[in-house]
Write a protein that holds these residues in place. Structure first.
Motif, PDB file in Angstrom:
ATOM      1  N   GLY A  32      59.353 -41.023  34.394  1.00  9.27           N
ATOM      2  CA  GLY A  32      58.001 -41.563  34.505  1.00  9.27           C
ATOM      3  C   GLY A  32      57.231 -40.950  35.657  1.00  9.27           C
ATOM      4  N   LEU A  33      57.900 -40.761  36.786  1.00  6.08           N
ATOM      5  CA  LEU A  33      57.234 -40.191  37.955  1.00  6.08           C
ATOM      6  C   LEU A  33      56.799 -38.745  37.696  1.00  6.08           C
ATOM      7  N   LEU A  34      57.689 -37.944  37.113  1.00  7.34           N
ATOM      8  CA  LEU A  34      57.339 -36.552  36.841  1.00  7.34           C
ATOM      9  C   LEU A  34      56.252 -36.447  35.772  1.00  7.34           C
ATOM     10  N   THR A  35      56.265 -37.356  34.793  1.00  9.64           N
ATOM     11  CA  THR A  35      55.218 -37.346  33.774  1.00  9.64           C
ATOM     12  C   THR A  35      53.866 -37.668  34.398  1.00  9.64           C
ATOM     13  N   MET A  36      53.832 -38.671  35.281  1.00  8.94           N
ATOM     14  CA  MET A  36      52.567 -39.006  35.952  1.00  8.94           C
ATOM     15  C   MET A  36      52.100 -37.863  36.851  1.00  8.94           C
ATOM     16  N   LEU A  37      53.023 -37.260  37.587  1.00  9.77           N
ATOM     17  CA  LEU A  37      52.652 -36.134  38.449  1.00  9.77           C
ATOM     18  C   LEU A  37      52.193 -34.933  37.632  1.00  9.77           C
ATOM     19  N   GLY A  38      52.717 -34.766  36.422  1.00  4.71           N
ATOM     20  CA  GLY A  38      52.280 -33.684  35.553  1.00  4.71           C
ATOM     21  C   GLY A  38      50.865 -33.889  35.047  1.00  4.71           C
ATOM     22  N   GLY A  39      50.449 -35.137  34.877  1.00  4.50           N
ATOM     23  CA  GLY A  39      49.096 -35.408  34.409  1.00  4.50           C
ATOM     24  C   GLY A  39      48.036 -35.116  35.454  1.00  4.50           C
ATOM     25  N   LEU A  40      48.386 -35.189  36.729  1.00  4.08           N
ATOM     26  CA  LEU A  40      47.390 -35.000  37.792  1.00  4.08           C
ATOM     27  C   LEU A  40      46.790 -33.592  37.836  1.00  4.08           C
ATOM     28  N   PRO A  41      47.580 -32.512  37.859  1.00  2.77           N
ATOM     29  CA  PRO A  41      46.933 -31.191  37.882  1.00  2.77           C
ATOM     30  C   PRO A  41      46.203 -30.868  36.580  1.00  2.77           C
ATOM     31  N   ILE A  42      46.675 -31.409  35.474  1.00  2.00           N
ATOM     32  CA  ILE A  42      45.993 -31.169  34.203  1.00  2.00           C
ATOM     33  C   ILE A  42      44.599 -31.804  34.236  1.00  2.00           C
ATOM     34  N   GLY A  66      38.918 -32.697  27.060  1.00  2.00           N
ATOM     35  CA  GLY A  66      40.271 -32.698  26.510  1.00  2.00           C
ATOM     36  C   GLY A  66      41.325 -32.732  27.600  1.00  2.00           C
ATOM     37  N   SER A  67      41.076 -32.003  28.670  1.00  2.00           N
ATOM     38  CA  SER A  67      42.009 -32.009  29.800  1.00  2.00           C
ATOM     39  C   SER A  67      42.077 -33.380  30.443  1.00  2.00           C
ATOM     40  N   LEU A  68      40.932 -34.016  30.578  1.00  2.00           N
ATOM     41  CA  LEU A  68      40.902 -35.357  31.163  1.00  2.00           C
ATOM     42  C   LEU A  68      41.667 -36.341  30.295  1.00  2.00           C
ATOM     43  N   ILE A  69      41.477 -36.271  28.999  1.00  6.09           N
ATOM     44  CA  ILE A  69      42.177 -37.184  28.091  1.00  6.09           C
ATOM     45  C   ILE A  69      43.683 -36.946  28.139  1.00  6.09           C
ATOM     46  N   ILE A  70      44.099 -35.688  28.122  1.00  2.15           N
ATOM     47  CA  ILE A  70      45.531 -35.376  28.171  1.00  2.15           C
ATOM     48  C   ILE A  70      46.140 -35.864  29.482  1.00  2.15           C
ATOM     49  N   GLY A  71      45.452 -35.626  30.601  1.00  2.00           N
ATOM     50  CA  GLY A  71      45.973 -36.070  31.894  1.00  2.00           C
ATOM     51  C   GLY A  71      46.088 -37.580  31.988  1.00  2.00           C
ATOM     52  N   VAL A  72      45.068 -38.290  31.521  1.00  2.00           N
ATOM     53  CA  VAL A  72      45.113 -39.759  31.559  1.00  2.00           C
ATOM     54  C   VAL A  72      46.230 -40.279  30.662  1.00  2.00           C
ATOM     55  N   LEU A  73      46.391 -39.691  29.483  1.00  2.00           N
ATOM     56  CA  LEU A  73      47.468 -40.120  28.592  1.00  2.00           C
ATOM     57  C   LEU A  73      48.844 -39.866  29.203  1.00  2.00           C
ATOM     58  N   LEU A  74      49.011 -38.768  29.909  1.00  2.00           N
ATOM     59  CA  LEU A  74      50.294 -38.506  30.569  1.00  2.00           C
ATOM     60  C   LEU A  74      50.577 -39.531  31.658  1.00  2.00           C
ATOM     61  N   VAL A  75      49.558 -39.903  32.416  1.00  2.00           N
ATOM     62  CA  VAL A  75      49.754 -40.935  33.445  1.00  2.00           C
ATOM     63  C   VAL A  75      50.117 -42.267  32.784  1.00  2.00           C
TER      64      VAL A  75
END
Length: 141
Positions: A32-42, A66-75
């Protein structure tokens, strides 16, 4: 602060730390932590203004939304792994798919940093399994 107050503070910190370790052990914490951290640079790079001296570099593309949506979904998927550990397989597979889509949509997945973090986090979420309960020890044995 008196010595007695410091002793009580140490016990409270120890109890809090043990409680956190217990909470962390019952869910795919690192996934979960790595997934949330992955959404931040995206999310960040398509909207960032990088300044080099007097020159401003803007990474804005047509895929900023699209980048914003992908990043928010990853978080959100990372938080789902933390707070709904039974949904870890769905969240992990969705995080892997979103990481792959981010390569095309958002500046090579947040310059590959977000892609790799989200991919690894999703894989950890899918592969995590809850601990088996300890077997009851028979009396006298």
């Amino acid at each position: 602060m008196s010595a007695e107050a410091q002793v009580g503070l140490g016990e409270m910190l120890g109890r809090t730390r043990r409680s956190f370790w217990g909470w962390r052990g019952r869910r795919p914490f690192w996934g979960g932590l790595l997934t949330m951290l992955g959404g931040l640079p995206i999310m960040y790079f398509p909207y960032a203004n990088l300044t080099l001296g007097t020159m401003t570099i803007r990474m804005a593309t047509t895929a900023g939304a699209g980048s914003l949506i992908i990043g928010v979904l990853l978080v959100v998927l990372g938080l789902t792994m933390w707070f709904q550990p039974h949904s870890r397989i769905f969240a992990g597979v969705a995080a892997i798919l979103l990481a792959l889509v981010s390569l095309v949509v958002s500046n090579f997945g947040g310059f590959v940093i977000g892609f790799l973090l989200a991919l690894l986090g999703g894989a950890l979420g899918v592969s995590w399994a809850p601990a088996r309960p300890a077997a009851a020890v028979a009396p006298g044995g």
